[in-house]
Design an enzyme around this catalytic site. Sequence first.
Site, PDB file in Angstrom:
ATOM      1  N   HIS A 105       0.817  -1.215   0.000  1.00 21.72           N
ATOM      2  CA  HIS A 105       0.000   0.000   0.000  1.00 21.72           C
ATOM      3  C   HIS A 105       0.850   1.263   0.000  1.00 21.72           C
ATOM      4  O   HIS A 105       0.366   2.338  -0.328  1.00 21.72           O
ATOM      5  CB  HIS A 105      -0.920   0.020   1.220  1.00 21.72           C
ATOM      6  CG  HIS A 105      -1.801  -1.167   1.318  1.00 21.72           C
ATOM      7  ND1 HIS A 105      -1.944  -1.910   2.475  1.00 21.72           N
ATOM      8  CD2 HIS A 105      -2.581  -1.785   0.395  1.00 21.72           C
ATOM      9  CE1 HIS A 105      -2.780  -2.904   2.253  1.00 21.72           C
ATOM     10  NE2 HIS A 105      -3.180  -2.859   1.015  1.00 21.72           N
ATOM     11  N   HIS A 130       5.649   7.295   5.867  1.00 23.04           N
ATOM     12  CA  HIS A 130       5.376   6.660   4.577  1.00 23.04           C
ATOM     13  C   HIS A 130       4.864   7.722   3.609  1.00 23.04           C
ATOM     14  O   HIS A 130       4.636   8.869   4.002  1.00 23.04           O
ATOM     15  CB  HIS A 130       4.357   5.527   4.746  1.00 23.04           C
ATOM     16  CG  HIS A 130       3.047   6.007   5.281  1.00 23.04           C
ATOM     17  ND1 HIS A 130       2.746   5.983   6.621  1.00 23.04           N
ATOM     18  CD2 HIS A 130       1.992   6.592   4.668  1.00 23.04           C
ATOM     19  CE1 HIS A 130       1.545   6.520   6.793  1.00 23.04           C
ATOM     20  NE2 HIS A 130       1.060   6.895   5.632  1.00 23.04           N
ATOM     21  N   HIS A 132       2.364   8.869   0.024  1.00 26.01           N
ATOM     22  CA  HIS A 132       1.243   8.644  -0.880  1.00 26.01           C
ATOM     23  C   HIS A 132       1.499   9.416  -2.171  1.00 26.01           C
ATOM     24  O   HIS A 132       2.036  10.526  -2.154  1.00 26.01           O
ATOM     25  CB  HIS A 132      -0.069   9.152  -0.277  1.00 26.01           C
ATOM     26  CG  HIS A 132      -0.452   8.450   0.993  1.00 26.01           C
ATOM     27  ND1 HIS A 132      -1.257   7.333   1.023  1.00 26.01           N
ATOM     28  CD2 HIS A 132      -0.133   8.711   2.285  1.00 26.01           C
ATOM     29  CE1 HIS A 132      -1.421   6.947   2.285  1.00 26.01           C
ATOM     30  NE2 HIS A 132      -0.750   7.760   3.076  1.00 26.01           N
ATOM     31  N   THR A 218      -6.222   7.259   6.889  1.00 28.04           N
ATOM     32  CA  THR A 218      -6.687   7.350   5.494  1.00 28.04           C
ATOM     33  C   THR A 218      -6.696   5.980   4.827  1.00 28.04           C
ATOM     34  O   THR A 218      -6.871   5.882   3.611  1.00 28.04           O
ATOM     35  CB  THR A 218      -5.812   8.315   4.662  1.00 28.04           C
ATOM     36  OG1 THR A 218      -4.499   7.751   4.516  1.00 28.04           O
ATOM     37  CG2 THR A 218      -5.730   9.685   5.307  1.00 28.04           C
TER      38      THR A 218
END
Length: 272
Positions: A105, A130, A132, A218
């Site tokens: 992901h 991380h 996105h 999220t």
Amino acid sequence: MLLSRTDSVRALRGALLSSLLLASSAFADEGARASFTTSSEDAHWGYDQTLSPEHWGELPGDAVCAQGVAQSPIALVTAGAAHPRLDVPSFHYATSRVRMLNTGHTVQFTYDSGSTIRVGSNEYKLAQFHFHTPSEHTKDGVEYPLELHLVHTDANGTPALVVGVLIEEGAVNAALFTAFRHLPRHMGEESAPAGALLNASALLPHDKAFFQYAGSLTTPPCTQGLQWYVMKQPLQLSDAQIAAFERLPHLNPNNRPLQPLNGRTVGAHSGR
Ligand SMILES: [Zn+2]
């Protein structure tokens, strides 16, 4: 989320797993465990087709993704922000080894213990960060090529506060130089370049002005009650660094669509 799943979802997940998710490891995102332990329990959701965010709420244990009224991300609008009295976060980040995991992901960087953020009388531990692509939050209608999430946990190890940093194309980020040349490309793959260190302080913009609001993870299970601090000033990464992440198989896109504000107040602060 190690909850038991119904048979129908197991069957669905099995079919999807066999066709789409070839590796054995997956984590929740903001809710990720800060270790290298692997699990297949969160492998059933994603960002496209039947696994897409519109369907996350249909999965057992993930209903709040559809029914929650304080979800993230949101559209941040400077002109619409309130100016309440807000505690300014103070960052106490130490250097960490670079330990990356492709969760299927995102690419998650597990952070060494000993780094904290303080807000008022509360202290939270930096557990992981991380990325996105493209950004999850927007600022004044602008979507950025990347967004960084620095995930902080409370004394129980539960994600409690996330610092979001929008990323724009510009100068190379030296702190991520080695890491972004060794990003783990496939789900379940780890990467820990020998001797590589970084300090997450170098992942914060110089100007510490921020938006603040109450939101959620999220990613499934979309748990609410999270404090969000999204920095107003973007951080710069070079075009090559941004492209290195964008080109990872299966991770572009990995952003959840904007969620309704539902009457929540978004605060803005100069950070000083
Ligand atoms: Zn995130």
